[in-house]
Design an enzyme around this catalytic site. Sequence first.
Site, PDB file in Angstrom:
ATOM      1  N   ASP A 143       0.865  -1.184   0.000  1.00 39.98           N
ATOM      2  CA  ASP A 143       0.000   0.000   0.000  1.00 39.98           C
ATOM      3  C   ASP A 143       0.901   1.234   0.000  1.00 39.98           C
ATOM      4  OD1 ASP A 143      -2.437   1.553   0.303  1.00 39.98           O
ATOM      5  OD2 ASP A 143      -1.875   1.858   2.390  1.00 39.98           O
ATOM      6  N   SER A 144       0.280   2.394  -0.167  1.00 36.29           N
ATOM      7  CA  SER A 144       1.048   3.637  -0.140  1.00 36.29           C
ATOM      8  C   SER A 144       1.462   4.022   1.276  1.00 36.29           C
ATOM      9  CB  SER A 144       0.224   4.778  -0.751  1.00 36.29           C
ATOM     10  OG  SER A 144      -0.959   4.996   0.006  1.00 36.29           O
ATOM     11  N   CYS A 152      -4.301  -1.415  -1.846  1.00 36.35           N
ATOM     12  CA  CYS A 152      -4.406   0.010  -2.147  1.00 36.35           C
ATOM     13  C   CYS A 152      -5.377   0.162  -3.310  1.00 36.35           C
ATOM     14  CB  CYS A 152      -3.034   0.565  -2.520  1.00 36.35           C
ATOM     15  SG  CYS A 152      -3.055   2.291  -3.066  1.00 36.35           S
ATOM     16  N   GLU A 184      -2.692   9.736   7.787  1.00 33.67           N
ATOM     17  CA  GLU A 184      -1.248   9.525   7.859  1.00 33.67           C
ATOM     18  C   GLU A 184      -0.596  10.444   8.905  1.00 33.67           C
ATOM     19  OE1 GLU A 184       0.846   7.378   6.527  1.00 33.67           O
ATOM     20  OE2 GLU A 184      -0.530   6.315   5.192  1.00 33.67           O
ATOM     21  N   CYS A 192     -10.921   3.268  -0.154  1.00 34.52           N
ATOM     22  CA  CYS A 192      -9.501   3.477   0.139  1.00 34.52           C
ATOM     23  C   CYS A 192      -9.219   2.715   1.417  1.00 34.52           C
ATOM     24  CB  CYS A 192      -9.209   4.970   0.330  1.00 34.52           C
ATOM     25  SG  CYS A 192      -7.519   5.310   0.901  1.00 34.52           S
ATOM     26  N   HIS A 251      -7.207   3.198   3.684  1.00 34.00           N
ATOM     27  CA  HIS A 251      -6.985   4.055   4.856  1.00 34.00           C
ATOM     28  C   HIS A 251      -8.293   4.302   5.615  1.00 34.00           C
ATOM     29  CE1 HIS A 251      -3.141   5.025   2.949  1.00 34.00           C
ATOM     30  NE2 HIS A 251      -2.791   5.715   4.026  1.00 34.00           N
TER      31      HIS A 251
END
Length: 276
Positions: A21-22, A84, A164, A196, A198
């Site tokens: 993932d990012s 992701c 983040e 997403c 996240h």
Amino acid sequence: MKTKKQDYSHLSPKQPIGIFDSGVGGLTVAKEIKRLLPNEDLIYFGDTKHLPYGDKSKEAIIGYSTRITNFLLEQNCKAIVIACNTATANALTEVMELAAGKVPVIDVINPVAEKVSYEIHNNVGVIATKATVNSGLYKKSIRKHNKWIKVDELATPLLVPAIEEGFKNHPITHAIIYNYLSNSKLKNIETLILGCTHYPLLIDEIKQYYGNRVRVIDSPNIVANHLKIILDKYHLLNESNPKPSYHFYLSDLTKNFEKISKKFFGKTIDLELKVL
């Protein structure tokens, strides 16, 4: 034309599962995989140096994703999970081409879209990064299985940076969530897909906004179950592993990743800087 039957007999159940993932978002998928498949070794790559992917060009996302895929293949992974949505929406074809004949690839959009399309949903909303929304992959994937479902997608680019930065149950995330979810595009939805990985980190705040009016889809659980089905199909489930290992590679070491990964996986995990 018949698709070629995949043969993964060269792989062993003892090999690890690769996940990327990012940033921290993919940890929501990794956590579900750990819960559902407790005997599996996991190797995770978080491309924290390049996050967020959502505002990057398609070419850049393909570059990041293919480099990480090559790295996970070098680590002898038996399957690759693209944890992701943005990477799935923009680089799935390229990742699958790289992995073709080597390992199965599991993404985070198609299993969710397929499950939603076969359940009772009429008006579905999707919140995701700009790159995912611009790809239109959720709408295409859902309507491929069920053309009667109405799908409205909304780009919500401020959520990933807020997550983040470690904001959770905070006035900042409350304000961002209220601003996005009150958008007229999502006015008549009865189901919301968090497009997403996240976003499940804010699922309680999102559910709080809706009360019981809208069903919020648990994507990580769907993806982990799909992975289990694929591994079982190719006889790659690790049935016995009393001490599974969890190794995390990051392209940039961040405090928030360290905090969340330790919360999900315990304090004994390995975090290693790896710039590709």
